[in-house]
Motif scaffolding. Structure first.
Motif, PDB file in Angstrom:
ATOM      1  N   LYS A  43      -2.898  -2.485   5.030  1.00 56.22           N
ATOM      2  CA  LYS A  43      -2.752  -1.054   5.352  1.00 56.22           C
ATOM      3  C   LYS A  43      -1.887  -0.349   4.305  1.00 56.22           C
ATOM      4  O   LYS A  43      -2.254   0.695   3.773  1.00 56.22           O
ATOM      5  CB  LYS A  43      -2.097  -0.852   6.730  1.00 56.22           C
ATOM      6  CG  LYS A  43      -2.987  -1.225   7.907  1.00 56.22           C
ATOM      7  CD  LYS A  43      -2.356  -0.838   9.242  1.00 56.22           C
ATOM      8  CE  LYS A  43      -1.161  -1.676   9.638  1.00 56.22           C
ATOM      9  NZ  LYS A  43      -1.462  -3.071   9.971  1.00 56.22           N
ATOM     10  N   THR A  44      -0.726  -0.936   4.003  1.00 55.97           N
ATOM     11  CA  THR A  44       0.203  -0.276   3.080  1.00 55.97           C
ATOM     12  C   THR A  44      -0.356  -0.255   1.655  1.00 55.97           C
ATOM     13  O   THR A  44      -0.206   0.737   0.936  1.00 55.97           O
ATOM     14  CB  THR A  44       1.596  -0.946   3.146  1.00 55.97           C
ATOM     15  OG1 THR A  44       1.960  -1.065   4.523  1.00 55.97           O
ATOM     16  CG2 THR A  44       2.654  -0.130   2.435  1.00 55.97           C
ATOM     17  N   THR A  45      -1.050  -1.319   1.265  1.00 57.27           N
ATOM     18  CA  THR A  45      -1.672  -1.363  -0.072  1.00 57.27           C
ATOM     19  C   THR A  45      -2.767  -0.306  -0.179  1.00 57.27           C
ATOM     20  O   THR A  45      -2.881   0.394  -1.190  1.00 57.27           O
ATOM     21  CB  THR A  45      -2.238  -2.777  -0.344  1.00 57.27           C
ATOM     22  OG1 THR A  45      -1.180  -3.714  -0.171  1.00 57.27           O
ATOM     23  CG2 THR A  45      -2.802  -2.891  -1.748  1.00 57.27           C
ATOM     24  N   LEU A  46      -3.577  -0.171   0.871  1.00 55.61           N
ATOM     25  CA  LEU A  46      -4.634   0.847   0.872  1.00 55.61           C
ATOM     26  C   LEU A  46      -4.019   2.243   0.766  1.00 55.61           C
ATOM     27  O   LEU A  46      -4.475   3.074  -0.025  1.00 55.61           O
ATOM     28  CB  LEU A  46      -5.473   0.737   2.152  1.00 55.61           C
ATOM     29  CG  LEU A  46      -6.657   1.701   2.227  1.00 55.61           C
ATOM     30  CD1 LEU A  46      -7.860   1.144   1.476  1.00 55.61           C
ATOM     31  CD2 LEU A  46      -7.060   2.005   3.657  1.00 55.61           C
ATOM     32  N   LEU A  47      -2.959   2.479   1.538  1.00 58.75           N
ATOM     33  CA  LEU A  47      -2.309   3.789   1.514  1.00 58.75           C
ATOM     34  C   LEU A  47      -1.711   4.079   0.143  1.00 58.75           C
ATOM     35  O   LEU A  47      -1.794   5.197  -0.356  1.00 58.75           O
ATOM     36  CB  LEU A  47      -1.216   3.872   2.578  1.00 58.75           C
ATOM     37  CG  LEU A  47      -1.713   4.032   4.014  1.00 58.75           C
ATOM     38  CD1 LEU A  47      -0.541   4.094   4.976  1.00 58.75           C
ATOM     39  CD2 LEU A  47      -2.577   5.278   4.153  1.00 58.75           C
ATOM     40  N   SER A  48      -1.120   3.064  -0.489  1.00 58.96           N
ATOM     41  CA  SER A  48      -0.537   3.246  -1.817  1.00 58.96           C
ATOM     42  C   SER A  48      -1.598   3.736  -2.793  1.00 58.96           C
ATOM     43  O   SER A  48      -1.361   4.631  -3.600  1.00 58.96           O
ATOM     44  CB  SER A  48       0.053   1.938  -2.336  1.00 58.96           C
ATOM     45  OG  SER A  48       0.995   1.443  -1.423  1.00 58.96           O
ATOM     46  N   ARG A  49      -2.788   3.140  -2.688  1.00 64.19           N
ATOM     47  CA  ARG A  49      -3.901   3.519  -3.556  1.00 64.19           C
ATOM     48  C   ARG A  49      -4.335   4.971  -3.287  1.00 64.19           C
ATOM     49  O   ARG A  49      -4.557   5.755  -4.199  1.00 64.19           O
ATOM     50  CB  ARG A  49      -5.079   2.559  -3.303  1.00 64.19           C
ATOM     51  CG  ARG A  49      -6.280   2.826  -4.146  1.00 64.19           C
ATOM     52  CD  ARG A  49      -6.231   2.001  -5.403  1.00 64.19           C
ATOM     53  NE  ARG A  49      -7.076   2.561  -6.442  1.00 64.19           N
ATOM     54  CZ  ARG A  49      -7.340   1.925  -7.579  1.00 64.19           C
ATOM     55  NH1 ARG A  49      -6.822   0.745  -7.821  1.00 64.19           N
ATOM     56  NH2 ARG A  49      -8.105   2.465  -8.493  1.00 64.19           N
ATOM     57  N   VAL A  70      10.544  -1.939   5.353  1.00 64.80           N
ATOM     58  CA  VAL A  70       9.985  -2.267   4.027  1.00 64.80           C
ATOM     59  C   VAL A  70       8.783  -1.404   3.675  1.00 64.80           C
ATOM     60  O   VAL A  70       8.634  -0.967   2.538  1.00 64.80           O
ATOM     61  CB  VAL A  70       9.594  -3.768   3.880  1.00 64.80           C
ATOM     62  CG1 VAL A  70      10.816  -4.640   3.721  1.00 64.80           C
ATOM     63  CG2 VAL A  70       8.737  -4.234   5.028  1.00 64.80           C
ATOM     64  N   ASP A  71       7.910  -1.133   4.675  1.00 64.71           N
ATOM     65  CA  ASP A  71       6.702  -0.352   4.401  1.00 64.71           C
ATOM     66  C   ASP A  71       7.053   1.093   4.036  1.00 64.71           C
ATOM     67  O   ASP A  71       6.498   1.654   3.096  1.00 64.71           O
ATOM     68  CB  ASP A  71       5.769  -0.360   5.618  1.00 64.71           C
ATOM     69  CG  ASP A  71       5.019  -1.682   5.751  1.00 64.71           C
ATOM     70  OD1 ASP A  71       5.096  -2.492   4.798  1.00 64.71           O
ATOM     71  OD2 ASP A  71       4.371  -1.886   6.779  1.00 64.71           O
ATOM     72  N   ALA A  72       7.984   1.695   4.770  1.00 61.37           N
ATOM     73  CA  ALA A  72       8.363   3.090   4.501  1.00 61.37           C
ATOM     74  C   ALA A  72       8.958   3.218   3.107  1.00 61.37           C
ATOM     75  O   ALA A  72       8.695   4.179   2.383  1.00 61.37           O
ATOM     76  CB  ALA A  72       9.347   3.583   5.557  1.00 61.37           C
ATOM     77  N   ARG A  73       9.747   2.229   2.685  1.00 61.54           N
ATOM     78  CA  ARG A  73      10.344   2.268   1.342  1.00 61.54           C
ATOM     79  C   ARG A  73       9.259   2.197   0.268  1.00 61.54           C
ATOM     80  O   ARG A  73       9.323   2.880  -0.741  1.00 61.54           O
ATOM     81  CB  ARG A  73      11.309   1.092   1.153  1.00 61.54           C
ATOM     82  CG  ARG A  73      12.634   1.315   1.845  1.00 61.54           C
ATOM     83  CD  ARG A  73      13.403   0.002   1.874  1.00 61.54           C
ATOM     84  NE  ARG A  73      14.580   0.116   2.722  1.00 61.54           N
ATOM     85  CZ  ARG A  73      15.768   0.497   2.274  1.00 61.54           C
ATOM     86  NH1 ARG A  73      15.928   0.802   1.011  1.00 61.54           N
ATOM     87  NH2 ARG A  73      16.796   0.586   3.098  1.00 61.54           N
ATOM     88  N   ARG A  74       8.255   1.317   0.506  1.00 64.25           N
ATOM     89  CA  ARG A  74       7.146   1.179  -0.448  1.00 64.25           C
ATOM     90  C   ARG A  74       6.426   2.509  -0.633  1.00 64.25           C
ATOM     91  O   ARG A  74       6.061   2.894  -1.730  1.00 64.25           O
ATOM     92  CB  ARG A  74       6.137   0.146   0.082  1.00 64.25           C
ATOM     93  CG  ARG A  74       6.186  -1.185  -0.634  1.00 64.25           C
ATOM     94  CD  ARG A  74       5.241  -2.151   0.046  1.00 64.25           C
ATOM     95  NE  ARG A  74       3.902  -2.146  -0.541  1.00 64.25           N
ATOM     96  CZ  ARG A  74       2.881  -2.848  -0.043  1.00 64.25           C
ATOM     97  NH1 ARG A  74       3.044  -3.583   1.039  1.00 64.25           N
ATOM     98  NH2 ARG A  74       1.710  -2.825  -0.627  1.00 64.25           N
ATOM     99  N   ILE A  75       6.194   3.197   0.489  1.00 61.71           N
ATOM    100  CA  ILE A  75       5.456   4.461   0.458  1.00 61.71           C
ATOM    101  C   ILE A  75       6.284   5.556  -0.216  1.00 61.71           C
ATOM    102  O   ILE A  75       5.782   6.320  -1.035  1.00 61.71           O
ATOM    103  CB  ILE A  75       5.072   4.879   1.898  1.00 61.71           C
ATOM    104  CG1 ILE A  75       4.066   3.895   2.508  1.00 61.71           C
ATOM    105  CG2 ILE A  75       4.536   6.303   1.947  1.00 61.71           C
ATOM    106  CD1 ILE A  75       2.714   3.846   1.840  1.00 61.71           C
ATOM    107  N   GLU A  76       7.568   5.627   0.119  1.00 60.84           N
ATOM    108  CA  GLU A  76       8.414   6.677  -0.460  1.00 60.84           C
ATOM    109  C   GLU A  76       8.561   6.529  -1.963  1.00 60.84           C
ATOM    110  O   GLU A  76       8.655   7.515  -2.688  1.00 60.84           O
ATOM    111  CB  GLU A  76       9.780   6.718   0.233  1.00 60.84           C
ATOM    112  CG  GLU A  76       9.671   7.430   1.562  1.00 60.84           C
ATOM    113  CD  GLU A  76      10.938   8.109   2.015  1.00 60.84           C
ATOM    114  OE1 GLU A  76      12.007   7.487   1.851  1.00 60.84           O
ATOM    115  OE2 GLU A  76      10.849   9.229   2.539  1.00 60.84           O
TER     116      GLU A  76
END
Lengths: 220, 114
Positions: A43-49, A70-76
């Motif tokens: 999910k987080t990898t798809l959103l990053s893309r 961890v996910d919120a930090r990746r996105i921010e």
């Protein structure tokens, strides 16, 4: 003592909250997308893309997890607005929790908000979060038999994104069979096989998302 | 935990009902639970006991669970059958074109209150 007949579904109060949030989002011109899948489906990898590809749109992400940020930090780190929601042990997000997250985000100018629901193919399907679209992810390593095991998730989703297609050569995942099984449960479901790693199939998914945003803003 | 979420909604609905009807105490709460609703009744009762003491109007309530049998309809041979016994495949004709008619609900049927 008197008897009061209610005959109300237990989730009625959630449905009312969900309708109210959907209306509020519509007035605001924001498309809320509920992302559901197992843990580790990407999910987080798809959103990053998507955040990198759809640069012209203002995107926000609600990260719902039982613990950690961890996910919120990746996105921010990618420049999108993110908020971490802890469900205090609960296995799904409901409309009340989603409305609280939307309130806390204080970001009314966003075009798309993705709600990354708790990684789980069961309970999230039973709760209306107030999202305009339900999107589910199924990754190739999970197997093409998942529609048989978790029918409700496939029935309630508007679109199925089959992720990690770059790994198709290494797993016994029959793409045609998976599509056939999903369509049998939900004939209207849109299906997008993608690899967020190589970018394969992403354009189709992203243009569908922008079309849905335009439609959400036009319809009365 | 799935049951906890359902109990939270149940408590919220009953709090609202109490307010709307000016109730001071709720006694028996009759809940109809479908056989394939995914609700574990033991866990559900435990979660209820945990939450009810946190809602003044519910503190002396008791939960009564009634089971709704699950029934599936076969679109191919137009018959119904027991869902729990046969699942998604029709026992009469072997078709998979089958749909759940009832058995996944969780309904508050009635409450006793004053």
């Amino acid at each position: 003592m008197r008897i009061i007949q209610l005959n109300a579904t237990v989730t009625d109060s959630n449905l009312r909250d969900a309708e109210a949030l959907r209306e509020q989002m519509k007035q605001n011109g924001t498309l809320l997308i509920n992302l559901m899948s197992s843990p580790g489906s990407g999910k987080t990898t798809l959103l990053s893309r998507i955040i990198r590809d759809l640069k012209d749109l203002k995107l926000g992400v609600m990260e719902a997890d039982i613990a950690s940020d961890v996910d919120a930090r990746r996105i921010e780190a990618l420049g999108a607005r993110a908020i971490q929601v802890h469900t205090s042990g609960m296995c799904h997000m409901d409309a009340g929790m989603t409305a609280a997250a939307w309130e806390a985000m204080e970001a009314r100018a966003l075009d798309l908000i993705f709600l990354e629901n708790v990684g789980n193919l069961i309970c999230p399907a039973e709760y209306d979060t107030g999202a305009a679209l339900n999107l589910m992810l199924l990754s190739v390593p999970e197997g093409d038999d998942k529609p048989l095991k978790y029918p409700l998730m496939f029935q309630t989703s508007d679109a199925l994104v089959i992720t990690k297609t770059d790994s198709l050569d290494y797993f016994n995942f029959d793409l045609d069979k998976c599509v056939e099984r999903a369509k049998k449960l939900n004939p209207g479901i849109e299906i997008f096989p993608v690899s967020a790693k190589t970018g394969e199939g992403m354009a189709g998914l992203e243009s569908w998302l922008t079309q849905r945003l335009a439609a959400w803003r036009v319809r009365p | 935990m799935h049951e906890m979420g359902i109990v939270l909604h149940l408590a919220k609905t009953l709090d609202q009902t109490a307010e709307e009807n000016k109730l001071t105490a709720i006694g028996r709460v009759v809940l109809q639970v479908g056989e394939v609703s995914g609700i574990m009744t033991e866990l559900f009762t435990d979660a209820w006991d945990y939450f009810k003491v946190r809602h003044p109007v519910l503190k002396d309530s008791t939960l009564v669970l009634e089971t709704i049998p699950a029934v599936t309809w076969c679109d191919h041979c137009k018959q119904t059958y027991e869902t729990v016994k046969y699942g998604k495949t029709c026992p009469y004709c072997g078709s998979g074109e089958t749909w759940l008619l009832r058995g996944n609900e969780c309904v508050i049927k009635e409450i006793e209150a004053e």
